[in-house]
Motif scaffolding. Structure first.
Motif, PDB file in Angstrom:
ATOM      1  N   ASP A  65       0.829  -1.208   0.000  1.00  0.00           N
ATOM      2  CA  ASP A  65       0.000   0.000   0.000  1.00  0.00           C
ATOM      3  C   ASP A  65       0.859   1.252   0.000  1.00  0.00           C
ATOM      4  O   ASP A  65       0.589   2.227  -0.705  1.00  0.00           O
ATOM      5  CB  ASP A  65      -0.924   0.000   1.223  1.00  0.00           C
ATOM      6  CG  ASP A  65      -2.021  -1.041   1.105  1.00  0.00           C
ATOM      7  OD1 ASP A  65      -2.290  -1.467  -0.052  1.00  0.00           O
ATOM      8  OD2 ASP A  65      -2.603  -1.417   2.140  1.00  0.00           O
ATOM      9  N   GLY A  66       1.935   1.217   0.788  1.00  0.00           N
ATOM     10  CA  GLY A  66       2.830   2.377   0.827  1.00  0.00           C
ATOM     11  C   GLY A  66       3.519   2.583  -0.509  1.00  0.00           C
ATOM     12  O   GLY A  66       3.702   3.721  -0.968  1.00  0.00           O
ATOM     13  N   ILE A  67       3.919   1.447  -1.136  1.00  0.00           N
ATOM     14  CA  ILE A  67       4.570   1.562  -2.448  1.00  0.00           C
ATOM     15  C   ILE A  67       3.594   2.110  -3.482  1.00  0.00           C
ATOM     16  O   ILE A  67       3.940   2.974  -4.309  1.00  0.00           O
ATOM     17  CB  ILE A  67       5.112   0.185  -2.893  1.00  0.00           C
ATOM     18  CG1 ILE A  67       6.227  -0.261  -1.940  1.00  0.00           C
ATOM     19  CG2 ILE A  67       5.622   0.242  -4.321  1.00  0.00           C
ATOM     20  CD1 ILE A  67       6.728  -1.674  -2.194  1.00  0.00           C
ATOM     21  N   GLY A  70       3.333   5.675  -3.123  1.00  0.00           N
ATOM     22  CA  GLY A  70       4.535   6.318  -3.652  1.00  0.00           C
ATOM     23  C   GLY A  70       4.478   6.473  -5.161  1.00  0.00           C
ATOM     24  O   GLY A  70       4.902   7.499  -5.719  1.00  0.00           O
ATOM     25  N   VAL A  71       3.956   5.439  -5.840  1.00  0.00           N
ATOM     26  CA  VAL A  71       3.785   5.529  -7.302  1.00  0.00           C
ATOM     27  C   VAL A  71       2.897   6.704  -7.658  1.00  0.00           C
ATOM     28  O   VAL A  71       3.175   7.477  -8.585  1.00  0.00           O
ATOM     29  CB  VAL A  71       3.210   4.210  -7.855  1.00  0.00           C
ATOM     30  CG1 VAL A  71       2.786   4.382  -9.320  1.00  0.00           C
ATOM     31  CG2 VAL A  71       4.239   3.094  -7.725  1.00  0.00           C
ATOM     32  N   GLN A  72       1.815   6.877  -6.916  1.00  0.00           N
ATOM     33  CA  GLN A  72       0.895   7.962  -7.216  1.00  0.00           C
ATOM     34  C   GLN A  72       1.516   9.327  -6.927  1.00  0.00           C
ATOM     35  O   GLN A  72       1.255  10.316  -7.632  1.00  0.00           O
ATOM     36  CB  GLN A  72      -0.399   7.796  -6.417  1.00  0.00           C
ATOM     37  CG  GLN A  72      -1.201   6.551  -6.792  1.00  0.00           C
ATOM     38  CD  GLN A  72      -1.470   6.515  -8.285  1.00  0.00           C
ATOM     39  OE1 GLN A  72      -0.943   5.678  -8.996  1.00  0.00           O
ATOM     40  NE2 GLN A  72      -2.278   7.458  -8.763  1.00  0.00           N
ATOM     41  N   VAL A  73       2.365   9.394  -5.882  1.00  0.00           N
ATOM     42  CA  VAL A  73       3.064  10.654  -5.593  1.00  0.00           C
ATOM     43  C   VAL A  73       3.958  11.023  -6.778  1.00  0.00           C
ATOM     44  O   VAL A  73       3.991  12.180  -7.217  1.00  0.00           O
ATOM     45  CB  VAL A  73       3.894  10.533  -4.295  1.00  0.00           C
ATOM     46  CG1 VAL A  73       4.819  11.756  -4.136  1.00  0.00           C
ATOM     47  CG2 VAL A  73       2.988  10.400  -3.090  1.00  0.00           C
ATOM     48  N   LEU A  74       4.678  10.018  -7.285  1.00  0.00           N
ATOM     49  CA  LEU A  74       5.549  10.261  -8.443  1.00  0.00           C
ATOM     50  C   LEU A  74       4.729  10.630  -9.678  1.00  0.00           C
ATOM     51  O   LEU A  74       5.114  11.506 -10.467  1.00  0.00           O
ATOM     52  CB  LEU A  74       6.399   9.020  -8.721  1.00  0.00           C
ATOM     53  CG  LEU A  74       7.498   8.719  -7.682  1.00  0.00           C
ATOM     54  CD1 LEU A  74       8.083   7.339  -7.921  1.00  0.00           C
ATOM     55  CD2 LEU A  74       8.583   9.779  -7.751  1.00  0.00           C
ATOM     56  N   ASN A 615      -1.757  12.728  -1.499  1.00  0.00           N
ATOM     57  CA  ASN A 615      -1.766  12.233  -0.117  1.00  0.00           C
ATOM     58  C   ASN A 615      -0.843  13.065   0.777  1.00  0.00           C
ATOM     59  O   ASN A 615      -0.156  12.541   1.655  1.00  0.00           O
ATOM     60  CB  ASN A 615      -1.359  10.757  -0.097  1.00  0.00           C
ATOM     61  CG  ASN A 615      -1.840  10.059   1.169  1.00  0.00           C
ATOM     62  OD1 ASN A 615      -2.826  10.470   1.786  1.00  0.00           O
ATOM     63  ND2 ASN A 615      -1.135   9.003   1.556  1.00  0.00           N
ATOM     64  N   GLY A 616      -0.809  14.387   0.466  1.00  0.00           N
ATOM     65  CA  GLY A 616      -0.044  15.291   1.306  1.00  0.00           C
ATOM     66  C   GLY A 616       1.426  15.408   0.960  1.00  0.00           C
ATOM     67  O   GLY A 616       2.161  16.152   1.618  1.00  0.00           O
ATOM     68  N   SER A 689      12.924   7.870 -13.968  1.00  0.00           N
ATOM     69  CA  SER A 689      13.817   6.791 -13.527  1.00  0.00           C
ATOM     70  C   SER A 689      13.374   6.242 -12.170  1.00  0.00           C
ATOM     71  O   SER A 689      13.310   5.023 -11.961  1.00  0.00           O
ATOM     72  CB  SER A 689      15.250   7.322 -13.455  1.00  0.00           C
ATOM     73  OG  SER A 689      16.124   6.331 -12.962  1.00  0.00           O
ATOM     74  N   ASN A 690      13.056   7.149 -11.244  1.00  0.00           N
ATOM     75  CA  ASN A 690      12.598   6.708  -9.915  1.00  0.00           C
ATOM     76  C   ASN A 690      11.288   5.951  -9.992  1.00  0.00           C
ATOM     77  O   ASN A 690      11.079   4.946  -9.299  1.00  0.00           O
ATOM     78  CB  ASN A 690      12.451   7.911  -8.985  1.00  0.00           C
ATOM     79  CG  ASN A 690      13.792   8.452  -8.512  1.00  0.00           C
ATOM     80  OD1 ASN A 690      14.742   7.682  -8.346  1.00  0.00           O
ATOM     81  ND2 ASN A 690      13.879   9.754  -8.305  1.00  0.00           N
ATOM     82  N   LEU A 691      10.375   6.437 -10.820  1.00  0.00           N
ATOM     83  CA  LEU A 691       9.091   5.760 -10.972  1.00  0.00           C
ATOM     84  C   LEU A 691       9.280   4.361 -11.526  1.00  0.00           C
ATOM     85  O   LEU A 691       8.626   3.406 -11.091  1.00  0.00           O
ATOM     86  CB  LEU A 691       8.179   6.584 -11.896  1.00  0.00           C
ATOM     87  CG  LEU A 691       6.799   5.989 -12.184  1.00  0.00           C
ATOM     88  CD1 LEU A 691       6.011   5.803 -10.887  1.00  0.00           C
ATOM     89  CD2 LEU A 691       6.024   6.891 -13.144  1.00  0.00           C
TER      90      LEU A 691
END
Length: 756
Positions: A65-67, A70-74, A615-616, A689-691
């Motif tokens: 869920d955290g990952i 993170g994908v959505q943040v990127l 998500n902030g 690259s990070n994504l």
């Protein structure tokens, strides 16, 4: 009960039945749970190993869920970068509009001076020119052997040619010789030629047309405008003639009329037209065509060979052709060169173009001579040349000479000028300091170039070749020669400008354009361009050096911009004080509007960067993102955010009256925008690259959970097919055991029954 004694067989069957019941319970338990190991008692090793695998899979699953977040943040950050790039492109468009908008100044800063006689082709100023002499190939006269040099009096025309053929006979007996008075048609064969022309038949003579028409000639008042009537002929004055045949009962046109029409076309005869009447006469020095004893003596003029085409039967009737029939036949009469004429004869209609002026050669007597038309209004006559006084001339071939051609060339170059009197006479005067063109004893034309322009001669027809102007091979299509030029007024002078708005300082020396010197306006601008300057020159020699459009707001020589003028030219000429640029109110208003539009774009860049969160977490507003990929926390990825509002991208709000006021200001903004665009592209690449890394780890964890769960299942899961078969077998075994116990019990009871 203690007194009951079981037999061995009963006891054995009971034990077997109990064992079967235990196995059946175990199998049914496996079928109901789907596992072969349900507790540590079943298989301690497999039980605790599977439990460890399931626990790890659960821990990793909790990280997904955290990952995913993170994908959505990127993704949110990447979406923001895409929008920011579009906004930067919009800002670039606005800056480019500023570049394409009318420069914001109606007058740019400039300095100027007047250089007498300067032109864009030669900035050095007044230049003295001397006339040079150009030589033609050798011209020869018509003396046998072809090596006698021509002289000034050598004529352009030659001796007339004569065409004589068989005796022409009439239509009556075919033997009586045709006379000049015989008609071309009629009912009396004895008084007409052997083959009559029909209405509409034509003869073509040297490009002119003779047309035969039935009926009587019109009255003078009825002839077409510009044409004239003479007997049975109506001519247009240019050699085209209509011959009126009369009727069969009343024939009109005669052989002499036809010969007259041919001579009009060949130039042997001339016509002067007035009030619808034509006065026809022989050109000076020309012998007309004639007929004697039935033999036609057909003459060319001295100015052109004769070429005649017409119906074969008509020509045969005049003894001019042996061909018969209704088709055409042709004949030619060539002139004969002599010691008094050129050995190469120029063709009628040929021309020379000398420095943009036209000299035309014409087969006719010069106007104003005996029997020739009058001199046209506005033109003047000198020898055998008619000139318009502006350098354009016609040389008449029948009596024209080499001297006439030289005069015409000098009129074109300006070596000679023509004063035209009211009576049409032209008086030629040699320009001051000039020498007329001439022909030397070797037969070469010595052409003076004059001082007005370099000599340039092209030609049509055979004009260049006849006058030896077609080069050694005879194939050249032009003849040229340069004037002798002196030195301009500012030759050797220097002009300097210090660096203007960071440009390259200018150090110019005026000269002939070689060895780094500057002669032309283009060469000067090539030097000035690197210093953000440009130059123009007008028809009065006013040289103006101006700031370029990029720096239209700057003042030449100012402390801020530089560009101070110096050099020896400033002592030789007086330059104006550098002017202050004058703003164009309309253009500056348009540029101010663009500043406002640009600043609105910057505001949108700021809000877009602030809104690119999920998500902030906002990676475009300085936040950081840490993602943990394993249950120990040792495998993780830290992504450091950036601050990509307008300031973070190196972009500042523009100020009206300061920014976009000229092209340099707009270019500075474009430079910053290009840098911001490169920064966004670099960050987009990093985010991408990070994504990619995060998505790879996300897929890895999902697959690893499946591997762990599969491994756990492999250790504890039961094979339902095997257990179902076991259950069936044990049920059967239990049934058999019950039956055996029953049989054993019955056997024991039978023994007891015997004891009673």
């Amino acid at each position: 009960m203690s007194g009951i004694v079981l037999s061995a067989s009963v006891r054995q069957n009971l034990l077997s039945l109990q064992s079967t019941a235990d196995l059946l319970a175990t199998t049914q338990n496996r079928l109901s749970t789907g596992k072969s190991v349900n507790s540590a008692l079943d298989n301690p090793t497999n039980f605790f190993t599977a439990q460890s695998l399931d626990n790890r899979a659960s821990d990793i699953n909790n990280l997904l869920d955290g990952i995913a977040n993170g994908v959505q943040v990127l993704q949110a950050a990447n979406t923001g970068l895409t929008s920011l790039q579009k906004l930067i492109d919009s800002a670039k468009s606005i800056a480019n509009q500023a570049l394409q908008t009318t420069v914001g100044y109606s007058t740019k800063s400039n300095v100027s001076t007047t250089i007498a006689g300067a032109t864009a082709a030669d900035l050095r100023g007044t230049t003295s020119y001397a006339s040079a002499t150009a030589y033609s190939n050798v011209l020869y006269n018509g003396t046998a052997g072809g090596v006698t040099a021509a002289v000034a009096t050598t004529t352009l025309g030659a001796a007339q040619g004569t065409f004589s053929n068989t005796v022409a006979v009439n239509a009556a007996d075919g033997t009586t010789a045709v006379t000049g008075t015989m008609t071309l048609i009629g009912t009396t064969a004895a008084t007409k030629i052997g083959s009559a022309p029909a209405d509409g038949d034509t003869l073509t003579v040297n490009g002119k047309t003779i047309t035969f028409r039935a009926g009587s000639a019109p009255l003078a008042a009825a002839v077409p405008a510009g044409s004239g009537l003479s007997g049975n002929l109506v001519t247009d004055g240019s050699g085209n003639t209509t011959v009126y045949l009369g009727t069969a009962a009343t024939p009109a046109a005669t052989v002499n009329d036809l010969l007259t029409a041919i001579d009009l076309a060949s130039g042997v005869n001339t016509s002067v037209i007035a009030s619808g009447l034509a006065t026809i006469a022989n050109s000076a020095g020309q012998t007309p065509s004639s007929i004697a004893a039935g033999v036609v003596a057909l003459k060319s003029s001295t100015g052109a060979d004769l070429s005649l085409t017409g119906k074969a039967d008509l020509l045969k009737a005049l003894g001019l052709s042996g061909a018969t029939g209704g088709g055409n036949a042709s004949l030619s009469v060539n002139r004969t060169t002599t010691a008094s004429s050129l050995g190469s004869l120029i063709s009628d209609g040929a021309s020379l173009n000398v420095d943009g002026h036209v000299i035309t050669f014409k087969n006719a007597p010069v106007p104003g001579s005996a029997g020739a038309p009058a001199i046209p209004a506005g033109f003047g006559k000198s020898g055998n040349v008619i000139t318009d006084g502006n350098g354009n001339s016609t040389v008449y071939l029948q009596a024209g000479t080499v001297a006439d051609v030289l005069n015409a060339i000098d009129l074109a170059t300006g070596v000679q000028t023509a004063s035209i009197a009211a009576n049409g006479a032209a008086t030629l005067n040699t320009a001051t300091g000039q020498s007329k063109s001439s022909i030397n004893t070797s037969g070469q034309l010595q052409l003076s170039t004059g001082i007005n322009a370099d000599l340039s001669i092209t030609g049509t027809g055979n004009a260049l070749a006849v006058f030896g102007l077609s080069g050694n091979t005879g194939n050249a299509t032009a003849f040229s020669a340069a004037r002798t030029s002196g030195i301009g007024g500012i030759s050797g002078k220097s002009l300097t400008f210090t660096s203007f708005n960071g440009g390259t300082a200018v150090d110019v020396t005026f000269g002939d354009g070689t060895n780094g010197t500057v002669k032309t306006l283009d060469q000067l601008n090539s030097k000035l361009q690197a210093n953000n300057l440009s130059a123009t020159i007008d028809a009065n020699g006013l040289l103006t050096i101006t700031a370029s459009n990029d720096y239209a707001s700057s003042t030449l020589g100012s402390t801020a911009a530089g560009g101070a003028i110096g050099g020896t030219l400033t002592s030789a000429l007086t330059f104006s004080t550098a002017s202050t640029p004058v703003q164009d109110a309309v253009a500056q208003t348009a540029r101010a509007n663009l500043v406002s539009q640009y600043n609105n774009i910057l505001n949108q860049i700021d809000t877009t960067a602030q809104d690119s969160s999920f998500n902030g977490v906002n990676l475009l507003n300085g936040d950081q993102l840490k993602l943990v990929f394993d249950e120990t926390g040792k495998s993780s990825l830290n992504i450091t955010g950036v601050t990509y509002n307008s300031k973070g991208l190196g972009l500042a709000a523009l100020t009206v009256g300061v920014d976009f006021i000229d092209n340099a200001a707009a270019n500075r903004v474009l430079t910053n925008l290009n840098a911001a665009s490169s920064t966004l592209r670099s960050e987009a690449s990093s985010l991408g690259s990070n994504l990619s890394v995060v998505q790879i780890r996300q897929d890895f964890n999902k697959n690893l959970i499946n591997v762990l769960q599969t491994g756990s299942s492999n250790l504890t899961l039961a094979d339902t097919n095997v257990e179902a078969a076991n259950s069936q077998a044990l049920s059967t075994r239990q049934s058999i055991a019950v039956s055996a116990l029953s049989l054993a019990n019955q056997s024991q009871q039978s023994v007891l029954q015997l004891l009673r």
